[in-house]
Scaffold this active site. Structure first.
Site, PDB file in Angstrom:
ATOM      1  N   LYS A  13      80.962  17.866  19.268  1.00  0.00           N
ATOM      2  CA  LYS A  13      81.263  17.537  17.863  1.00  0.00           C
ATOM      3  C   LYS A  13      80.827  16.107  17.536  1.00  0.00           C
ATOM      4  O   LYS A  13      80.133  15.866  16.558  1.00  0.00           O
ATOM      5  CB  LYS A  13      82.772  17.660  17.582  1.00  0.00           C
ATOM      6  N   ARG A  88      93.402  20.178  13.452  1.00  0.00           N
ATOM      7  CA  ARG A  88      93.560  20.645  14.831  1.00  0.00           C
ATOM      8  C   ARG A  88      94.558  21.779  14.947  1.00  0.00           C
ATOM      9  O   ARG A  88      94.759  22.320  16.020  1.00  0.00           O
ATOM     10  CB  ARG A  88      94.097  19.485  15.660  1.00  0.00           C
ATOM     11  N   ARG A 127      81.052  12.204  30.824  1.00  0.00           N
ATOM     12  CA  ARG A 127      80.839  11.455  29.575  1.00  0.00           C
ATOM     13  C   ARG A 127      81.083   9.961  29.760  1.00  0.00           C
ATOM     14  O   ARG A 127      82.012   9.525  30.418  1.00  0.00           O
ATOM     15  CB  ARG A 127      81.793  11.964  28.491  1.00  0.00           C
ATOM     16  N   ARG A 160      86.524   7.556  29.047  1.00  0.00           N
ATOM     17  CA  ARG A 160      87.784   7.746  28.319  1.00  0.00           C
ATOM     18  C   ARG A 160      88.943   8.062  29.266  1.00  0.00           C
ATOM     19  O   ARG A 160      88.776   8.780  30.238  1.00  0.00           O
ATOM     20  CB  ARG A 160      87.616   8.887  27.300  1.00  0.00           C
ATOM     21  N   ARG A 171      93.938  19.661  27.588  1.00  0.00           N
ATOM     22  CA  ARG A 171      93.286  19.621  26.268  1.00  0.00           C
ATOM     23  C   ARG A 171      92.653  20.976  25.929  1.00  0.00           C
ATOM     24  O   ARG A 171      92.685  21.415  24.792  1.00  0.00           O
ATOM     25  CB  ARG A 171      92.216  18.512  26.249  1.00  0.00           C
TER      26      ARG A 171
HETATM   27  P1  AP5 Z   1      81.023  14.901  22.715  1.00  0.00           P
HETATM   28  O1  AP5 Z   1      80.071  14.986  21.579  1.00  0.00           O
HETATM   29  O2  AP5 Z   1      81.657  13.610  23.025  1.00  0.00           O
HETATM   30  O3  AP5 Z   1      82.137  16.080  22.576  1.00  0.00           O
HETATM   31  P2  AP5 Z   1      83.280  16.285  21.507  1.00  0.00           P
HETATM   32  O4  AP5 Z   1      83.179  17.687  21.007  1.00  0.00           O
HETATM   33  O5  AP5 Z   1      83.295  15.194  20.485  1.00  0.00           O
HETATM   34  O6  AP5 Z   1      84.545  16.245  22.484  1.00  0.00           O
HETATM   35  P3  AP5 Z   1      85.841  15.329  22.491  1.00  0.00           P
HETATM   36  O7  AP5 Z   1      86.292  15.241  23.914  1.00  0.00           O
HETATM   37  O8  AP5 Z   1      85.647  14.069  21.740  1.00  0.00           O
HETATM   38  O9  AP5 Z   1      86.815  16.256  21.717  1.00  0.00           O
HETATM   39  P4  AP5 Z   1      88.308  16.205  21.717  1.00  0.00           P
HETATM   40  O10 AP5 Z   1      88.551  17.132  20.601  1.00  0.00           O
HETATM   41  O11 AP5 Z   1      88.999  16.535  22.979  1.00  0.00           O
HETATM   42  O12 AP5 Z   1      88.676  14.643  21.527  1.00  0.00           O
HETATM   43  P5  AP5 Z   1      89.161  13.800  20.290  1.00  0.00           P
HETATM   44  O13 AP5 Z   1      88.623  12.451  20.419  1.00  0.00           O
HETATM   45  O14 AP5 Z   1      88.972  14.545  19.017  1.00  0.00           O
HETATM   46  O15 AP5 Z   1      80.268  15.443  24.023  1.00  0.00           O
HETATM   47  C1  AP5 Z   1      80.921  15.463  25.289  1.00  0.00           C
HETATM   48  C2  AP5 Z   1      79.941  15.091  26.400  1.00  0.00           C
HETATM   49  O16 AP5 Z   1      78.946  16.115  26.503  1.00  0.00           O
HETATM   50  C3  AP5 Z   1      79.167  13.774  26.164  1.00  0.00           C
HETATM   51  O17 AP5 Z   1      78.965  13.140  27.402  1.00  0.00           O
HETATM   52  C4  AP5 Z   1      77.827  14.228  25.568  1.00  0.00           C
HETATM   53  O18 AP5 Z   1      76.788  13.322  25.873  1.00  0.00           O
HETATM   54  C5  AP5 Z   1      77.636  15.574  26.283  1.00  0.00           C
HETATM   55  N1  AP5 Z   1      76.904  16.563  25.468  1.00  0.00           N
HETATM   56  C6  AP5 Z   1      77.004  16.804  24.141  1.00  0.00           C
HETATM   57  N2  AP5 Z   1      76.190  17.812  23.764  1.00  0.00           N
HETATM   58  C7  AP5 Z   1      75.557  18.250  24.899  1.00  0.00           C
HETATM   59  C8  AP5 Z   1      74.600  19.274  25.181  1.00  0.00           C
HETATM   60  N3  AP5 Z   1      74.086  20.066  24.212  1.00  0.00           N
HETATM   61  N4  AP5 Z   1      74.184  19.440  26.457  1.00  0.00           N
HETATM   62  C9  AP5 Z   1      74.672  18.626  27.477  1.00  0.00           C
HETATM   63  N5  AP5 Z   1      75.580  17.638  27.253  1.00  0.00           N
HETATM   64  C10 AP5 Z   1      76.026  17.457  25.993  1.00  0.00           C
HETATM   65  O19 AP5 Z   1      90.752  13.761  20.554  1.00  0.00           O
HETATM   66  C11 AP5 Z   1      91.301  13.039  21.640  1.00  0.00           C
HETATM   67  C12 AP5 Z   1      92.820  13.082  21.547  1.00  0.00           C
HETATM   68  O20 AP5 Z   1      93.272  12.422  20.340  1.00  0.00           O
HETATM   69  C13 AP5 Z   1      93.466  14.482  21.466  1.00  0.00           C
HETATM   70  O21 AP5 Z   1      93.650  15.048  22.741  1.00  0.00           O
HETATM   71  C14 AP5 Z   1      94.780  14.162  20.745  1.00  0.00           C
HETATM   72  O22 AP5 Z   1      95.728  13.612  21.631  1.00  0.00           O
HETATM   73  C15 AP5 Z   1      94.370  13.093  19.751  1.00  0.00           C
HETATM   74  N6  AP5 Z   1      93.943  13.654  18.458  1.00  0.00           N
HETATM   75  C16 AP5 Z   1      92.701  13.550  17.887  1.00  0.00           C
HETATM   76  N7  AP5 Z   1      92.672  14.181  16.700  1.00  0.00           N
HETATM   77  C17 AP5 Z   1      93.913  14.712  16.514  1.00  0.00           C
HETATM   78  C18 AP5 Z   1      94.486  15.508  15.488  1.00  0.00           C
HETATM   79  N8  AP5 Z   1      93.781  15.893  14.405  1.00  0.00           N
HETATM   80  N9  AP5 Z   1      95.803  15.878  15.618  1.00  0.00           N
HETATM   81  C19 AP5 Z   1      96.527  15.491  16.672  1.00  0.00           C
HETATM   82  N10 AP5 Z   1      96.039  14.751  17.696  1.00  0.00           N
HETATM   83  C20 AP5 Z   1      94.741  14.362  17.617  1.00  0.00           C
HETATM   84 MG    MG Z   2      84.571  13.561  20.081  1.00  0.00          MG
END
Ligand code: AP5
Ligand code: MG
Ligand code: ZN
Length: 213
Positions: A13, A88, A127, A160, A171
């Site tokens: 994402k 979410r 990552r 992270r 997660r």
């Molecule tokens: P990346 O693009 O970083 O993946 P992502 O989908 O953004 O994954 P996240 O881990 O950021 O999602 P998340 O939903 O767990 O975390 P968030 O920060 O929202 O890609 C991942 C890796 O793969 C990278 O190394 C990239 O280079 C690689 N990659 C990408 N595409 C590729 C491809 N095609 N091929 C190979 N490699 C590839 O949330 C974190 C925490 O915050 C949550 O757990 C929660 O505690 C809190 N939080 C956030 N939002 C909320 C909410 N709305 N409500 C409640 N709590 C929340």
């Molecule tokens: Mg992300």
């Protein structure tokens, strides 16, 4: 374009959102990035959120909804926005619909980036993220040119706190139970598209831009 990006942790994402910002000239609103900034700055909100994030649980709806409302009311969102990591759960999605309706700017699209769970573990443990500009890299798939340094801004790369195997498992469970149902939620509204998120990052981006134009 007013877009919600859906997808499991590690689906890409953030990676795709960063490319969409440049293509469409609209901001990315990542609740995860905003929360991590609070943690890094040591704010009261950050201190409260950190425990939930490190355990892989969701932070309270009231906290993230407040953050998103604030951000959506800023003038750069008038041209459109990309929500990444929000909503979410169905409560967040229903509240978002109400907020956007009152602002006169309903969602135009929801896009789910689909990746099998067995691939996600390697993406997340590999990552690395830039402290300066939040650009993502991956030691297995897309390493930076100089180890530990960002290609774009020269900033230091970090891992992270929630990218540890146990937390990743949690997660993914939370995603399945609480977030995956949103695919149906937006499907029923008739604004959902789905893209296969496995393969070359630029090839996926090109599929996405075709779907969104
Ligand atoms: P990346 O693009 O970083 O993946 P992502 O989908 O953004 O994954 P996240 O881990 O950021 O999602 P998340 O939903 O767990 O975390 P968030 O920060 O929202 O890609 C991942 C890796 O793969 C990278 O190394 C990239 O280079 C690689 N990659 C990408 N595409 C590729 C491809 N095609 N091929 C190979 N490699 C590839 O949330 C974190 C925490 O915050 C949550 O757990 C929660 O505690 C809190 N939080 C956030 N939002 C909320 C909410 N709305 N409500 C409640 N709590 C929340
Ligand atoms: Mg992300
Ligand atoms: Zn950088």
């Amino acid at each position: 374009m007013r877009l919600v990006l859906l997808g499991a942790p590690g689906a890409g994402k953030g990676t795709q959102a960063k490319m969409l910002i440049d293509k469409f000239g609209i901001p990315q609103i990542s609740t995860g990035d905003i929360l991590r900034k609070h943690v890094a700055d040591g704010t009261a909100l950050g201190k409260e959120a950190k425990g939930f994030m490190d355990r892989g649980e969701l932070v309270a709806d009231s906290v993230v909804i407040g953050m998103v409302k604030d951000r959506l009311s800023q003038s750069d969102c008038k041209a459109g926005f990309i929500l990444d990591g929000f909503p979410r759960n169905t409560a967040q999605a229903a509240t978002l619909d109400g907020v956007l309706e009152s602002l006169g700017m309903p969602l135009t699209r929801a896009l789910s980036v689909d990746v099998d769970f067995d691939i996600l573990m390697k993406r997340l443990t590999g990552r690395r993220t830039c402290k300066g500009c939040n650009q993502m890299y991956n030691v297995f798939f897309s390493a930076s040119k100089a180890e530990g340094k960002c290609d774009k801004c020269g900033g230091d790369l970090y891992q992270r706190d929630d990218d540890k195997e146990d937390t990743i498992k949690k997660r993914l469970d939370v995603y399945k139970a609480q977030t995956e149902p949103l695919i149906d939620y937006y499907g029923k509204k008739g604004i959902l598209k789905r893209v296969d998120g496995v393969g070359d990052i630029n090839a996926i981006f090109s599929k996405i831009t075709t779907m969104l134009s």
